[in-house]
Design a protein around this motif. Structure first.
Motif, PDB file in Angstrom:
ATOM      1  N   VAL A   1       0.843  -1.200   0.000  1.00 30.14           N
ATOM      2  CA  VAL A   1       0.000   0.000   0.000  1.00 30.14           C
ATOM      3  C   VAL A   1       0.879   1.252   0.000  1.00 30.14           C
ATOM      4  CG1 VAL A   1      -1.697   1.336   1.304  1.00 30.14           C
ATOM      5  CG2 VAL A   1      -1.927  -1.154   1.139  1.00 30.14           C
ATOM      6  N   LYS A   2       1.887   1.260   0.862  1.00 31.42           N
ATOM      7  CA  LYS A   2       2.748   2.437   0.980  1.00 31.42           C
ATOM      8  C   LYS A   2       3.575   2.650  -0.286  1.00 31.42           C
ATOM      9  CE  LYS A   2       2.788   1.884   5.972  1.00 31.42           C
ATOM     10  NZ  LYS A   2       3.536   1.420   7.172  1.00 31.42           N
ATOM     11  N   ALA A   3       3.996   1.573  -0.924  1.00 23.98           N
ATOM     12  CA  ALA A   3       4.732   1.704  -2.184  1.00 23.98           C
ATOM     13  C   ALA A   3       3.832   2.279  -3.273  1.00 23.98           C
ATOM     14  CB  ALA A   3       5.288   0.348  -2.609  1.00 23.98           C
ATOM     15  N   TRP A   4       2.568   1.828  -3.301  1.00 26.88           N
ATOM     16  CA  TRP A   4       1.602   2.380  -4.258  1.00 26.88           C
ATOM     17  C   TRP A   4       1.430   3.876  -4.023  1.00 26.88           C
ATOM     18  CZ3 TRP A   4      -2.822   5.155  -4.484  1.00 26.88           C
ATOM     19  CH2 TRP A   4      -3.606   5.064  -5.637  1.00 26.88           C
ATOM     20  N   GLU A   5       1.319   4.265  -2.770  1.00 28.93           N
ATOM     21  CA  GLU A   5       1.120   5.674  -2.440  1.00 28.93           C
ATOM     22  C   GLU A   5       2.362   6.511  -2.757  1.00 28.93           C
ATOM     23  OE1 GLU A   5      -2.267   5.912   0.988  1.00 28.93           O
ATOM     24  OE2 GLU A   5      -0.261   5.339   1.670  1.00 28.93           O
ATOM     25  N   SER A   6       3.534   5.925  -2.659  1.00 26.27           N
ATOM     26  CA  SER A   6       4.753   6.670  -2.997  1.00 26.27           C
ATOM     27  C   SER A   6       4.791   7.009  -4.488  1.00 26.27           C
ATOM     28  CB  SER A   6       5.996   5.873  -2.600  1.00 26.27           C
ATOM     29  OG  SER A   6       6.195   4.749  -3.446  1.00 26.27           O
ATOM     30  N   ARG A   7       4.113   6.182  -5.303  1.00 25.09           N
ATOM     31  CA  ARG A   7       4.069   6.432  -6.751  1.00 25.09           C
ATOM     32  C   ARG A   7       2.889   7.302  -7.155  1.00 25.09           C
ATOM     33  NH1 ARG A   7       4.885   0.865  -6.475  1.00 25.09           N
ATOM     34  NH2 ARG A   7       2.708   0.463  -7.098  1.00 25.09           N
ATOM     35  N   ASN A   8       1.779   7.154  -6.441  1.00 21.67           N
ATOM     36  CA  ASN A   8       0.526   7.752  -6.902  1.00 21.67           C
ATOM     37  C   ASN A   8      -0.084   8.780  -5.968  1.00 21.67           C
ATOM     38  OD1 ASN A   8       0.009   5.899  -9.330  1.00 21.67           O
ATOM     39  ND2 ASN A   8       0.257   4.407  -7.685  1.00 21.67           N
ATOM     40  N   GLY A   9       0.503   8.963  -4.796  1.00 25.14           N
ATOM     41  CA  GLY A   9      -0.100   9.838  -3.807  1.00 25.14           C
ATOM     42  C   GLY A   9      -1.056   9.054  -2.917  1.00 25.14           C
ATOM     43  N   PRO A  10      -1.685   9.704  -1.948  1.00 22.48           N
ATOM     44  CA  PRO A  10      -2.579   9.015  -1.010  1.00 22.48           C
ATOM     45  C   PRO A  10      -3.707   8.275  -1.722  1.00 22.48           C
ATOM     46  CG  PRO A  10      -2.146  11.265  -0.292  1.00 22.48           C
ATOM     47  CD  PRO A  10      -1.600  11.150  -1.684  1.00 22.48           C
ATOM     48  N   LEU A  11      -4.150   7.190  -1.126  1.00 16.69           N
ATOM     49  CA  LEU A  11      -5.311   6.489  -1.674  1.00 16.69           C
ATOM     50  C   LEU A  11      -6.484   7.453  -1.772  1.00 16.69           C
ATOM     51  CD1 LEU A  11      -5.153   3.120   0.318  1.00 16.69           C
ATOM     52  CD2 LEU A  11      -4.890   3.381  -2.157  1.00 16.69           C
ATOM     53  N   PRO A  12      -7.237   7.415  -2.860  1.00 18.80           N
ATOM     54  CA  PRO A  12      -8.384   8.317  -2.994  1.00 18.80           C
ATOM     55  C   PRO A  12      -9.398   8.095  -1.877  1.00 18.80           C
ATOM     56  CG  PRO A  12      -7.869   7.264  -5.085  1.00 18.80           C
ATOM     57  CD  PRO A  12      -7.052   6.567  -4.047  1.00 18.80           C
ATOM     58  N   GLU A  13     -10.052   9.158  -1.465  1.00 19.66           N
ATOM     59  CA  GLU A  13     -11.087   9.062  -0.449  1.00 19.66           C
ATOM     60  C   GLU A  13     -12.211   8.146  -0.922  1.00 19.66           C
ATOM     61  OE1 GLU A  13     -11.437  10.764   2.796  1.00 19.66           O
ATOM     62  OE2 GLU A  13      -9.304  10.595   2.368  1.00 19.66           O
ATOM     63  N   GLY A  14     -12.581   7.203  -0.051  1.00 23.18           N
ATOM     64  CA  GLY A  14     -13.683   6.303  -0.358  1.00 23.18           C
ATOM     65  C   GLY A  14     -13.389   5.288  -1.431  1.00 23.18           C
ATOM     66  N   ALA A  15     -12.117   4.966  -1.639  1.00 31.06           N
ATOM     67  CA  ALA A  15     -11.720   4.090  -2.747  1.00 31.06           C
ATOM     68  C   ALA A  15     -12.011   2.622  -2.462  1.00 31.06           C
ATOM     69  CB  ALA A  15     -10.234   4.259  -3.028  1.00 31.06           C
ATOM     70  N   CYS A  16     -11.915   1.835  -3.517  1.00 29.49           N
ATOM     71  CA  CYS A  16     -11.789   0.386  -3.414  1.00 29.49           C
ATOM     72  C   CYS A  16     -10.349   0.043  -3.767  1.00 29.49           C
ATOM     73  CB  CYS A  16     -12.738  -0.322  -4.379  1.00 29.49           C
ATOM     74  SG  CYS A  16     -12.480  -2.121  -4.463  1.00 29.49           S
ATOM     75  N   VAL A  17      -9.713  -0.763  -2.933  1.00 31.98           N
ATOM     76  CA  VAL A  17      -8.346  -1.220  -3.192  1.00 31.98           C
ATOM     77  C   VAL A  17      -8.417  -2.632  -3.746  1.00 31.98           C
ATOM     78  CG1 VAL A  17      -6.102  -1.739  -2.177  1.00 31.98           C
ATOM     79  CG2 VAL A  17      -7.397   0.232  -1.364  1.00 31.98           C
ATOM     80  N   ALA A  18      -7.906  -2.813  -4.954  1.00 32.00           N
ATOM     81  CA  ALA A  18      -7.976  -4.113  -5.632  1.00 32.00           C
ATOM     82  C   ALA A  18      -6.590  -4.741  -5.724  1.00 32.00           C
ATOM     83  CB  ALA A  18      -8.557  -3.952  -7.032  1.00 32.00           C
ATOM     84  N   MET A  19      -6.503  -6.016  -5.389  1.00 34.53           N
ATOM     85  CA  MET A  19      -5.273  -6.798  -5.533  1.00 34.53           C
ATOM     86  C   MET A  19      -5.250  -7.453  -6.899  1.00 34.53           C
ATOM     87  SD  MET A  19      -4.136 -10.311  -3.551  1.00 34.53           S
ATOM     88  CE  MET A  19      -5.336 -11.275  -4.487  1.00 34.53           C
ATOM     89  N   ASN A  20      -4.218  -7.155  -7.676  1.00 34.09           N
ATOM     90  CA  ASN A  20      -3.997  -7.864  -8.938  1.00 34.09           C
ATOM     91  C   ASN A  20      -2.866  -8.853  -8.718  1.00 34.09           C
ATOM     92  OD1 ASN A  20      -3.656  -8.793 -11.506  1.00 34.09           O
ATOM     93  ND2 ASN A  20      -2.983  -6.847 -12.393  1.00 34.09           N
ATOM     94  N   SER A  21      -3.235 -10.123  -8.537  1.00 36.53           N
ATOM     95  CA  SER A  21      -2.237 -11.174  -8.330  1.00 36.53           C
ATOM     96  C   SER A  21      -1.963 -11.961  -9.598  1.00 36.53           C
ATOM     97  CB  SER A  21      -2.719 -12.141  -7.242  1.00 36.53           C
ATOM     98  OG  SER A  21      -3.844 -12.880  -7.696  1.00 36.53           O
TER      99      SER A  21
END
Length: 279
Positions: free
Chosen positions: A150-170
């Motif tokens: 999650v933190k690595a994603w945020e380092s690239r894209n900024g904070p998770l959007p408010e009210g988002a859905c977080v999806a795992m692509n495995s």
């Protein structure tokens, strides 16, 4: 979809635990009519700001024999009315709620959480954050999406959007026709990726996230069979989940809007759903 023993575990556990946690906004405010107008206005404003050039279908086609962790058939089709006999086509479906690409309502893993029909529709059209763990999952089918991801994603894209859905692509959505999709071994244990319990805790306590989504059969890693820490944490907090998503490879990490078209069935704990991304 629950791993083997899921329904038995729910029956035994749900009566022992008060799992609907306080503090999640809509859990305490949904009954207040004064809150409806601001929520609707916010959702309309969000939709107005979002432009898109394509619609990506994230739904697997449901069919008899769609994989389940236990190997049981959870969807069957009968044809009591046929064109040859009646000049009408009409099918009878028999299914478990949690089969195919489907949503989990809070009620699925809590004593008195919201059923599918109770979830505000404005909570089912949300920003989508896709976190890619394909490389790690290919090497280890028991991999999980961690707080570091999650933190690595945020380092690239900024904070998770408010009210988002977080999806795992495995990458598991590509394995639907392979035994690896359920990952069931000779001892009856399943080896599939999922969210780590610490990640669910992080997203509950420190982020404003409404949903989790996976391209596997369970929010929990397969080896969590019988324990379901993420299911209990996440759904018990009043949030929803989506399982067995397709097509995640074709989405950007951020910028898409997710539409969760779940079944509006009274008292449903979940159900096969049409899941779309506006990109």
């Amino acid at each position: 979809m629950c791993p083997p023993g899921c329904l038995h575990a729910v029956c035994e556990t749900a009566t022992r635990r008060g799992l609907l946690k306080a503090g999640f906004a809509f859990a305490s405010a949904a009954a207040g009519l004064g809150a409806i107008a601001p929520v609707q206005a916010h959702a309309q404003a969000t939709a107005a700001r979002h432009s898109f050039s394509r619609v990506q279908d994230l739904t697997h086609t449901l069919f008899e024999g769609f994989p389940t962790f236990s190997g049981e058939k959870w969807f069957t089709v009968e044809k009591p009315v046929t064109w040859e006999k009646d000049k009408v086509n009409l099918h009878r479906w028999t299914l478990m709620e949690h089969t195919g690409t489907h949503m989990d309502a809070p009620l699925h893993f809590s004593k008195d959480g919201m059923s599918v029909d109770m979830i505000p529709i404005t909570d089912l059209i949300v920003p989508l954050a896709v976190i890619d763990i394909r490389e790690r999952a290919a090497a280890d089918p028991d991999a999980s999406l961690t707080p570091d991801d999650v933190k690595a994603w945020e380092s690239r894209n900024g904070p998770l959007p408010e009210g988002a859905c977080v999806a795992m692509n495995s990458g598991w959505h590509k394995l639907l026709d392979s035994p690896k999709f359920t990952g069931r071994d000779a001892d009856g244990r399943n080896h599939t990726p999922g969210f780590h319990a610490e990640t669910a805790d992080l997203l509950i306590r420190e982020r404003n996230v409404k949903g989790l989504a996976v391209d596997t059969l369970s929010l929990d890693p397969g080896l969590a069979s019988g324990e379901f820490p993420v299911h209990y944490q996440w759904l018990g907090s009043g949030r929803w989940g989506v399982e067995a998503m397709a097509g995640l490879d074709d989405l950007p990490e951020t910028g898409a809007l997710l539409v969760v078209a779940g079944p509006k069935v009274r008292g449903a704990t979940g159900g096969p759903s049409r899941i779309l991304a506006l990109v």
